[in-house]
Design a protein around this motif. Structure first.
Motif, short mmCIF file in Angstrom:
data_model
loop_
_atom_site.label_atom_id
_atom_site.label_comp_id
_atom_site.label_asym_id
_atom_site.label_seq_id
_atom_site.Cartn_x
_atom_site.Cartn_y
_atom_site.Cartn_z
N MET A 12 17.75 5.84 7.84
CA MET A 12 17.45 5.64 6.41
C MET A 12 17.20 4.16 6.13
N PHE A 13 18.05 3.31 6.68
CA PHE A 13 17.90 1.87 6.46
C PHE A 13 16.54 1.39 6.95
N VAL A 14 16.15 1.81 8.14
CA VAL A 14 14.86 1.40 8.70
C VAL A 14 13.71 1.91 7.83
N MET A 15 13.80 3.16 7.39
CA MET A 15 12.73 3.73 6.56
C MET A 15 12.62 3.00 5.21
N TYR A 16 13.75 2.77 4.55
CA TYR A 16 13.71 2.05 3.27
C TYR A 16 13.23 0.61 3.47
N LEU A 17 13.64 -0.01 4.58
CA LEU A 17 13.19 -1.37 4.86
C LEU A 17 11.68 -1.41 5.07
N LEU A 18 11.15 -0.47 5.84
CA LEU A 18 9.70 -0.42 6.06
C LEU A 18 8.95 -0.14 4.76
N THR A 19 9.50 0.75 3.93
CA THR A 19 8.86 1.06 2.65
C THR A 19 8.82 -0.19 1.77
N ALA A 20 9.94 -0.88 1.67
CA ALA A 20 9.98 -2.09 0.85
C ALA A 20 9.06 -3.17 1.41
N LEU A 21 9.06 -3.34 2.71
CA LEU A 21 8.23 -4.36 3.35
C LEU A 21 6.74 -4.08 3.13
N PHE A 22 6.31 -2.85 3.39
CA PHE A 22 4.89 -2.53 3.19
C PHE A 22 4.51 -2.58 1.72
N GLY A 23 5.41 -2.17 0.84
CA GLY A 23 5.13 -2.26 -0.60
C GLY A 23 4.94 -3.70 -1.03
N TYR A 24 5.82 -4.58 -0.56
CA TYR A 24 5.70 -5.99 -0.93
C TYR A 24 4.45 -6.61 -0.31
N LEU A 25 4.19 -6.33 0.96
CA LEU A 25 3.02 -6.93 1.62
C LEU A 25 1.71 -6.42 1.03
N THR A 26 1.73 -5.24 0.43
CA THR A 26 0.51 -4.70 -0.17
C THR A 26 0.26 -5.30 -1.55
N PHE A 27 1.30 -5.40 -2.38
CA PHE A 27 1.12 -5.76 -3.78
C PHE A 27 1.79 -7.08 -4.18
N PHE A 28 2.59 -7.67 -3.33
CA PHE A 28 3.33 -8.89 -3.62
C PHE A 28 4.09 -8.77 -4.93
N GLY A 29 3.81 -9.58 -5.93
CA GLY A 29 4.57 -9.57 -7.18
C GLY A 29 4.21 -8.46 -8.13
N ALA A 30 3.20 -7.65 -7.84
CA ALA A 30 2.75 -6.61 -8.76
C ALA A 30 3.37 -5.25 -8.47
N VAL A 31 4.44 -5.20 -7.69
CA VAL A 31 5.09 -3.93 -7.37
C VAL A 31 5.83 -3.43 -8.60
N GLU A 32 5.60 -2.16 -8.95
CA GLU A 32 6.29 -1.56 -10.09
C GLU A 32 7.69 -1.13 -9.67
N SER A 33 8.51 -0.72 -10.65
CA SER A 33 9.87 -0.28 -10.32
C SER A 33 9.85 0.98 -9.47
N GLU A 34 8.83 1.78 -9.59
CA GLU A 34 8.65 2.97 -8.75
C GLU A 34 7.49 2.67 -7.82
N LEU A 35 7.79 2.44 -6.55
CA LEU A 35 6.79 1.97 -5.59
C LEU A 35 5.61 2.93 -5.46
N LEU A 36 5.86 4.22 -5.45
CA LEU A 36 4.75 5.17 -5.27
C LEU A 36 3.81 5.17 -6.47
N HIS A 37 4.28 4.80 -7.65
CA HIS A 37 3.38 4.68 -8.81
C HIS A 37 2.40 3.54 -8.60
N THR A 38 2.84 2.49 -7.93
CA THR A 38 1.96 1.37 -7.63
C THR A 38 0.87 1.82 -6.67
N TYR A 39 1.23 2.63 -5.69
CA TYR A 39 0.25 3.11 -4.71
C TYR A 39 -0.74 4.10 -5.32
N ASN A 40 -0.41 4.73 -6.43
CA ASN A 40 -1.35 5.66 -7.08
C ASN A 40 -2.55 4.93 -7.68
N GLN A 41 -2.44 3.61 -7.85
CA GLN A 41 -3.51 2.84 -8.48
C GLN A 41 -4.60 2.42 -7.49
#
Length: 187
Positions: A12-41
């Protein structure tokens, strides 16, 4: 069971870490509170988006058994302390918990609201309520009577925790009803 729990928590730790890392590397400061909502855009066929969605799916799937086990065990000890093991009760509690979690996932608009609920209930419990109640319960009556000053202070300490919890939950519910938590709140 301990090694299963350890492996599951590590996964779980590795999966959440990868999710957070890829979310940040994709959107930097524009990440929403719900990461998957950011990816819907962005383009839904992007390989990186599919990887993040897969990581979230695996993380949530691995989280359920680890969280379900202690909750189910606590409920069994509270409601059926003397009853022998029963698959019907075991599966019934698991089904009810999963059903409740799915209702929360469907109806709660943002993970920020879930963190607010957890903070509003767990923080007063850990800081005020549980220490006061434990003190009252642990110190024997013959050593210190219930109406002694320290036990009255401990009871007041626990009461203040309940007041904080009720106030915090009230503010969260008011935000949900007025819709302020979804619009940024203006705080």
């Amino acid at each position: 069971m301990q090694s299963v729990a350890n492996i599951s928590i590590l996964a779980m730790f590795v999966m959440y870490l990868l999710t957070a890392l890829f979310g940040y590397l994709t959107f930097f400061g524009a990440v929403e509170s719900e990461l998957l909502h950011t990816y819907n855009q962005v383009d839904p066929l992007d390989v990186m988006i599919l990887c993040v969605r897969l990581a979230v799916l695996v993380a949530v799937t691995l989280t359920v058994p680890v969280v379900l086990f202690p909750i189910r065990r606590a409920l069994l000890q509270i409601f059926f302390p003397e009853k022998p093991f029963s698959w019907y009760i075991h599966c019934g509690i698991a089904f009810c918990l999963i059903f409740l979690v799915n209702l929360l996932v469907i109806f709660v608009p943002s993970i920020r609201d879930i963190f607010g609920l957890i903070g509003a209930t767990s923080a007063p419990s850990l800081i005020f309520i549980l220490p006061g109640i434990f003190y009252i319960r642990i110190v024997p009556e013959d050593q210190e009577p219930f109406m002694s000053r320290p036990k009255i202070q401990a009871a007041c300490f626990a009461a203040v925790g309940f007041i904080f919890m009720i106030m915090s939950l009230s503010f969260i519910i008011i935000d949900w009803v007025t819709g302020e938590s979804r619009s940024g709140g203006g705080h």
